[in-house]
Structure formats: C-alpha cells, structure tokens
Design a protein around this motif. Structure first.
Motif, PDB file in Angstrom:
ATOM      1  N   VAL A  12      56.576  51.689  -2.765  1.00 51.55           N
ATOM      2  CA  VAL A  12      57.250  50.332  -3.486  1.00 51.55           C
ATOM      3  C   VAL A  12      56.855  50.255  -4.818  1.00 51.55           C
ATOM      4  CG1 VAL A  12      56.990  49.154  -1.386  1.00 51.55           C
ATOM      5  CG2 VAL A  12      54.995  49.116  -2.770  1.00 51.55           C
ATOM      6  N   GLN A  13      57.568  49.435  -5.326  1.00 58.37           N
ATOM      7  CA  GLN A  13      57.548  48.947  -6.913  1.00 58.37           C
ATOM      8  C   GLN A  13      56.297  48.124  -7.150  1.00 58.37           C
ATOM      9  OE1 GLN A  13      59.382  50.493  -9.335  1.00 58.37           O
ATOM     10  NE2 GLN A  13      60.491  51.608  -8.168  1.00 58.37           N
ATOM     11  N   GLY A  15      54.380  44.919  -7.922  1.00 57.60           N
ATOM     12  CA  GLY A  15      54.911  43.710  -7.692  1.00 57.60           C
ATOM     13  C   GLY A  15      55.541  43.226  -6.312  1.00 57.60           C
ATOM     14  N   GLU A  16      56.091  44.266  -5.733  1.00 51.31           N
ATOM     15  CA  GLU A  16      56.642  44.194  -4.395  1.00 51.31           C
ATOM     16  C   GLU A  16      55.707  43.911  -3.244  1.00 51.31           C
ATOM     17  OE1 GLU A  16      60.960  46.451  -5.034  1.00 51.31           O
ATOM     18  OE2 GLU A  16      59.394  47.452  -3.934  1.00 51.31           O
ATOM     19  N   SER A  17      56.314  43.648  -2.240  1.00 51.44           N
ATOM     20  CA  SER A  17      55.495  43.454  -0.921  1.00 51.44           C
ATOM     21  C   SER A  17      55.774  44.397   0.052  1.00 51.44           C
ATOM     22  CB  SER A  17      55.719  42.104  -0.351  1.00 51.44           C
ATOM     23  OG  SER A  17      55.565  40.858  -1.052  1.00 51.44           O
ATOM     24  N   LEU A  18      54.824  44.610   1.008  1.00 47.76           N
ATOM     25  CA  LEU A  18      55.072  45.658   2.232  1.00 47.76           C
ATOM     26  C   LEU A  18      54.411  44.976   3.485  1.00 47.76           C
ATOM     27  CD1 LEU A  18      56.094  48.428   2.128  1.00 47.76           C
ATOM     28  CD2 LEU A  18      53.703  49.567   1.975  1.00 47.76           C
ATOM     29  N   HIS A  81      50.371  42.342   6.059  1.00 45.11           N
ATOM     30  CA  HIS A  81      51.674  42.197   4.962  1.00 45.11           C
ATOM     31  C   HIS A  81      50.558  41.914   3.413  1.00 45.11           C
ATOM     32  CE1 HIS A  81      55.326  40.301   3.527  1.00 45.11           C
ATOM     33  NE2 HIS A  81      54.531  39.757   2.744  1.00 45.11           N
ATOM     34  N   ASN A  83      51.095  41.428  -0.466  1.00 47.89           N
ATOM     35  CA  ASN A  83      51.908  41.079  -1.690  1.00 47.89           C
ATOM     36  C   ASN A  83      51.402  41.498  -3.019  1.00 47.89           C
ATOM     37  OD1 ASN A  83      53.553  39.251  -0.186  1.00 47.89           O
ATOM     38  ND2 ASN A  83      51.847  37.724   0.042  1.00 47.89           N
ATOM     39  N   ASN A  84      52.308  41.487  -3.897  1.00 44.90           N
ATOM     40  CA  ASN A  84      52.019  41.685  -5.411  1.00 44.90           C
ATOM     41  C   ASN A  84      51.120  42.987  -5.365  1.00 44.90           C
ATOM     42  OD1 ASN A  84      51.866  41.318  -7.950  1.00 44.90           O
ATOM     43  ND2 ASN A  84      50.210  39.945  -7.972  1.00 44.90           N
ATOM     44  N   ASN A  86      49.960  46.716  -6.607  1.00 47.85           N
ATOM     45  CA  ASN A  86      50.311  47.517  -8.072  1.00 47.85           C
ATOM     46  C   ASN A  86      49.542  48.918  -7.496  1.00 47.85           C
ATOM     47  OD1 ASN A  86      47.070  47.512  -8.025  1.00 47.85           O
ATOM     48  ND2 ASN A  86      47.373  45.318  -8.740  1.00 47.85           N
ATOM     49  N   VAL A 126      52.336  53.051  -4.905  1.00 47.65           N
ATOM     50  CA  VAL A 126      52.988  51.717  -5.450  1.00 47.65           C
ATOM     51  C   VAL A 126      53.197  52.552  -6.897  1.00 47.65           C
ATOM     52  CG1 VAL A 126      52.521  49.611  -6.663  1.00 47.65           C
ATOM     53  CG2 VAL A 126      51.555  50.126  -4.415  1.00 47.65           C
TER      54      VAL A 126
END
Length: 128
Positions: A12-13, A15-18, A81, A83-84, A86, A126
């Motif tokens: 993921v990039q 700032g994204e969530s997973l 889950h 969030n955010n 890095n 990330v």
C-alpha cells in the motif's frame, strides 16, 4: 487444535488503509484471546492488538487511534483494520490464538509465548 489462516496483506501507499483477516477453524471455543502481532526484520515479534474473551479490543500504545480489531458474529474470523499506514508499519503480521488463562493476556503479561496457535503470517509493505 485451532487452525488460523490470514489474508489481506500486500503493498500500500503511505497514508492508505489496510484490513487483515484471520479465519479460525477447529476448537475455537477453547480460545480466550485473539491477537495480532507484527514482526519487522531484525525485530522481536510484538503485540499489536488483542481481543480477550468477554472484553473489547485493546491496542499497543503505538497503534491507538489508528487501529481497529474486531470479530465477526460467528466469532470465527477476526480482523485488524489499520489506518494511515507509513513505512514504519511494514512488517509480517501474524494472528494468534491463546487458550491459556485470561490473566496471561491481560496487559500482554505472557508475551507472544502465551499464544498457542499462529497463522502463517502476511506481509504488509508500505511505500512512501
């Protein structure tokens, strides 16, 4: 015996969530704690979140406000889950199930060794 199968890791990039999932099968009624741990290269395996039987999820200090862990109604799958994200959050994430005394899991007293069953791990990477 309890079998755990994880899914949901990936790239993921920042700032994204997973959302990670852990599906349990077998004698899940014996489980008193459902946890997520992470392990980055060269580091120890550390607790990220845990749901102790009869209680709600608790989180490592570094994840408070950014994580949510919960189970489905059938109590055979639980989720993490995040969030955010890095680059510091990149690691292999493991779900784990504990069948010991609840006191072993409260405040992570027993550490990873308190957990009997482990998933195979799922890589979270990330990119910045």
């Amino acid at each position: 015996q309890v079998r755990l199968v994880e899914s949901g890791g990936g790239l993921v990039q920042a700032g994204e969530s997973l959302r990670l999932s852990c599906a349990a099968s077998g004698n899940i009624d014996s489980v008193n704690a459902w946890a997520w741990h992470r392990q980055a290269p060269g580091n120890q395996r550390t607790l990220v979140a845990v749901i102790i039987s009869g209680g709600s999820a608790t989180y490592a200090d570094s994840g408070k406000g950014r994580l949510a862990s919960f189970r489905n109604n059938a109590r055979d799958t639980w989720y993490l889950h995040m969030n955010n994200l890095n680059s510091d959050h990149g690691a292999v994430y493991y779900c784990a199930a504990g069948i010991g005394s609840i006191s072993d899991y409260d405040a992570d007293v027993g550490g990873p060794y308190a957990y009997t069953y482990w998933g195979q791990g799922t890589q979270v990477t990330v990119s910045s």
